[in-house]
Scaffold this active site. Structure first.
Site, PDB file in Angstrom:
ATOM      1  N   THR A  26       0.594  -1.194   0.065  1.00 17.68           N
ATOM      2  CA  THR A  26      -0.073   0.097  -0.217  1.00 17.68           C
ATOM      3  C   THR A  26       0.950   1.299   0.019  1.00 17.68           C
ATOM      4  O   THR A  26       2.057   1.372   0.573  1.00 17.68           O
ATOM      5  CB  THR A  26      -0.865  -0.135   1.147  1.00 17.68           C
ATOM      6  OG1 THR A  26      -1.399   1.302   1.563  1.00 17.68           O
ATOM      7  CG2 THR A  26      -0.152  -0.325   2.560  1.00 17.68           C
ATOM      8  N   ASP A  27       0.281   2.118  -0.644  1.00 16.44           N
ATOM      9  CA  ASP A  27       1.150   3.701  -0.459  1.00 16.44           C
ATOM     10  C   ASP A  27       1.387   4.190   0.986  1.00 16.44           C
ATOM     11  O   ASP A  27       2.175   5.003   1.292  1.00 16.44           O
ATOM     12  CB  ASP A  27       0.305   4.770  -1.335  1.00 16.44           C
ATOM     13  CG  ASP A  27      -1.092   5.077  -1.143  1.00 16.44           C
ATOM     14  OD1 ASP A  27      -1.677   4.304  -0.078  1.00 16.44           O
ATOM     15  OD2 ASP A  27      -1.633   5.868  -1.544  1.00 16.44           O
ATOM     16  N   GLU A  28       0.452   3.472   1.976  1.00 18.71           N
ATOM     17  CA  GLU A  28       0.668   4.081   3.242  1.00 18.71           C
ATOM     18  C   GLU A  28       1.821   3.824   3.989  1.00 18.71           C
ATOM     19  O   GLU A  28       2.048   4.613   4.957  1.00 18.71           O
ATOM     20  CB  GLU A  28      -0.524   3.669   3.957  1.00 18.71           C
ATOM     21  CG  GLU A  28      -1.980   3.744   3.274  1.00 18.71           C
ATOM     22  CD  GLU A  28      -3.252   3.524   4.217  1.00 18.71           C
ATOM     23  OE1 GLU A  28      -3.137   3.505   5.571  1.00 18.71           O
ATOM     24  OE2 GLU A  28      -4.502   3.279   3.716  1.00 18.71           O
ATOM     25  N   TYR A  32      -1.335  -0.172  11.197  1.00 18.30           N
ATOM     26  CA  TYR A  32      -1.723  -0.896   9.975  1.00 18.30           C
ATOM     27  C   TYR A  32      -0.394  -0.797   8.973  1.00 18.30           C
ATOM     28  O   TYR A  32      -0.048  -1.539   8.400  1.00 18.30           O
ATOM     29  CB  TYR A  32      -2.990  -0.257   9.208  1.00 18.30           C
ATOM     30  CG  TYR A  32      -2.905  -0.898   7.827  1.00 18.30           C
ATOM     31  CD1 TYR A  32      -3.121  -2.189   7.502  1.00 18.30           C
ATOM     32  CD2 TYR A  32      -3.031   0.177   6.863  1.00 18.30           C
ATOM     33  CE1 TYR A  32      -3.190  -2.535   5.980  1.00 18.30           C
ATOM     34  CE2 TYR A  32      -3.364   0.129   5.542  1.00 18.30           C
ATOM     35  CZ  TYR A  32      -3.137  -1.386   4.952  1.00 18.30           C
ATOM     36  OH  TYR A  32      -3.469  -1.712   3.620  1.00 18.30           O
ATOM     37  N   LYS A  92       2.350  -3.274   7.311  1.00 13.23           N
ATOM     38  CA  LYS A  92       2.586  -3.286   5.924  1.00 13.23           C
ATOM     39  C   LYS A  92       4.129  -3.039   5.578  1.00 13.23           C
ATOM     40  O   LYS A  92       4.722  -3.875   4.739  1.00 13.23           O
ATOM     41  CB  LYS A  92       1.748  -2.401   5.135  1.00 13.23           C
ATOM     42  CG  LYS A  92      -0.026  -2.908   5.303  1.00 13.23           C
ATOM     43  CD  LYS A  92       0.053  -4.300   4.645  1.00 13.23           C
ATOM     44  CE  LYS A  92      -0.016  -4.588   3.238  1.00 13.23           C
ATOM     45  NZ  LYS A  92      -0.586  -5.950   2.672  1.00 13.23           N
TER      46      LYS A  92
END
Ligand code: NAD
Ligand code: TYD
Length: 357
Positions: free
Chosen positions: A136-138, A164, A168
């Protein structure tokens, strides 16, 4: 020769869209779909392929070494595509441990089992094997609102903030380490926020659609000006397919459509399109309710997808204005799906979550 994909988390939102997309697009493939069926996994998502012999569903936990070993022994997959994860930031703030368990330890377990099955005596890997981590870009953290030319690129340092995104980022680093240390053929994709059919209604877009149609409050966190970069889920599936077949081993690919929107824009657009679709005078902006902000709320995500565009020829096909209408129509046509997933455990979660705000 038939290509075998071991897809994890394929009963969740993006995983089920991916399984349906791949079986529609390719004839000579077989998908072994392994999912623990947590609250976010739903076999209803796979109903359209329940009689397709190319799809084999197995209920198992990616943290279970024995179960994963047996799958490798039985099916000898060419590709592993790891979607399985705890995926909701708000839940990660309440219960971070399960995010570390599934997202980090589950990934490490899958990597170990893949290495055990694939690594040859001389340390090389057979041609055609690949492990792809769906990220994810997060993991890149947060961008400022006042610098619209700043974007996440593949070499942007990882700087996650939520439990979260931290889990990741940790799993991405393990995947990279297995590539660097053991020579495992890997790719990582880092995609922006997805929307579309089968998304669980704890996430912004389906939550707002469902609440608007039920005339419930639309809870906007903070000032509503946080920005997310929205991509229609089929475009993400297409990107993963392209990275599996053409991605250079060891590389990271960012996936996003340059579709950045403040949350309040999204909510107002959903109200406009829902009220158009159902012609209901009660679906109005008066439903919008500003609530307490999320802890550590990232301000802006923005992906630069230049590499996947230039190197693999990927581009997003669905414009947001079309994708959001497709999505609202899908939820209108699948009220039973929504009723099923919002009953029981989820209703309790939702009530507790929003009574605190
Ligand atoms: P989701 O929560 O809808 O689905 C996750 C699936 O994983 C569920 O079917 C669940 O049952 C399964 N699962 C959870 N723990 C498991 C375990 N221990 N073993 C086996 N299966 C397990 O998530 P999603 O939105 O479809 O996201 C899928 C992946 O894509 C995640 O890795 C997420 O980080 C990533 N991603 C999501 C987005 C997004 O906008 N949703 C964007 C970029 C990347
Ligand atoms: P979400 O769908 O949870 O995705 P993520 O946090 O992974 O980006 O949230 C998208 C944005 O919408 C995020 O800025 C938080 C905000 N949000 C709300 O304002 N209200 C809500 O009820 C939810 C679930 C999210």
């Amino acid at each position: 020769m038939t290509t075998t994909y071991l897809v994890t988390g394929g009963a969740g939102f993006i995983g089920s869209n991916f399984v349906l997309y791949m079986l529609d697009k390719h004839d000579d493939i077989r998908i072994v779909n392994v999912d623990k069926l947590t609250y976010a996994g739903n076999l209803e998502n796979l109903k359209a392929i329940e009689d397709d012999p190319r799809h084999i569903f197995v209920q198992a936990d990616i943290c279970d070494k024995q179960a994963m070993r047996e799958l490798f022994e039985q099916y000898d997959p060419d590709y592993v595509v790891n979607f399985a994860a705890e995926s909701h930031v708000d839940r990660s703030i309440e219960t971070p441990e399960i995010f570390a368990q599934t997202n980090v330890m589950g990934t490490v377990n899958l990597l170990n089992v893949a290495r055990e099955a694939w690594e040859q005596e001389d340390g090389s890997y057979p041609e055609g094997k690949k492990y792809l981590q769906v990220s994810t870009d997060e993991v890149y953290g947060s961008l400022p609102l006042d610098d619209p030319e700043a974007f996440f690129r593949e070499d942007t340092p990882l700087s996650p903030h939520s439990p979260y995104s931290s889990s990741k980022a940790a799993s991405d680093m393990f995947v990279q380490a297995y590539g660097d240390t053991y020579g495992m053929p890997i790719n990582i994709t880092r995609c922006s926020n997805n929307y579309g059919p089968f998304q669980f209604p704890e996430k912004l877009i389906p939550l707002m659609i469902n609440n608007a149609l039920e005339h419930k409050a639309l809870p906007v966190y903070g000032d509503g000006l946080n920005v997310r970069d929205w991509l229609y889920v089929a475009d993400h599936c297409k990107a993963i397919d392209m990275v599996l077949s053409d991605g250079v081993v060891g590389e990271v690919y960012n996936v996003g459509g340059h579709n950045e929107r403040p949350n309040i824009f999204i909510v107002k657009k959903i109200i406009e399109e829902c009220s158009r679709a159902v012609d209901d005078p009660e679906v109005t902006e008066s439903l919008i309710t500003y609530v307490q902000d999320r802890k550590g709320h990232d301000r802006r995500y923005g992906i630069a997808p230049d590499k996947i565009k230039a190197d693999l020829g990927w581009y997003p096909e669905t414009k947001f204005e079309d994708g959001i209408v497709l999505t609202i129509n899908w939820y209108l046509d699948h009220k039973d799906w929504m009723d099923n997933v919002t009953s029981g455990e989820y209703r309790d979660y939702y009530e507790q979550m929003y009574s605190n705000r």
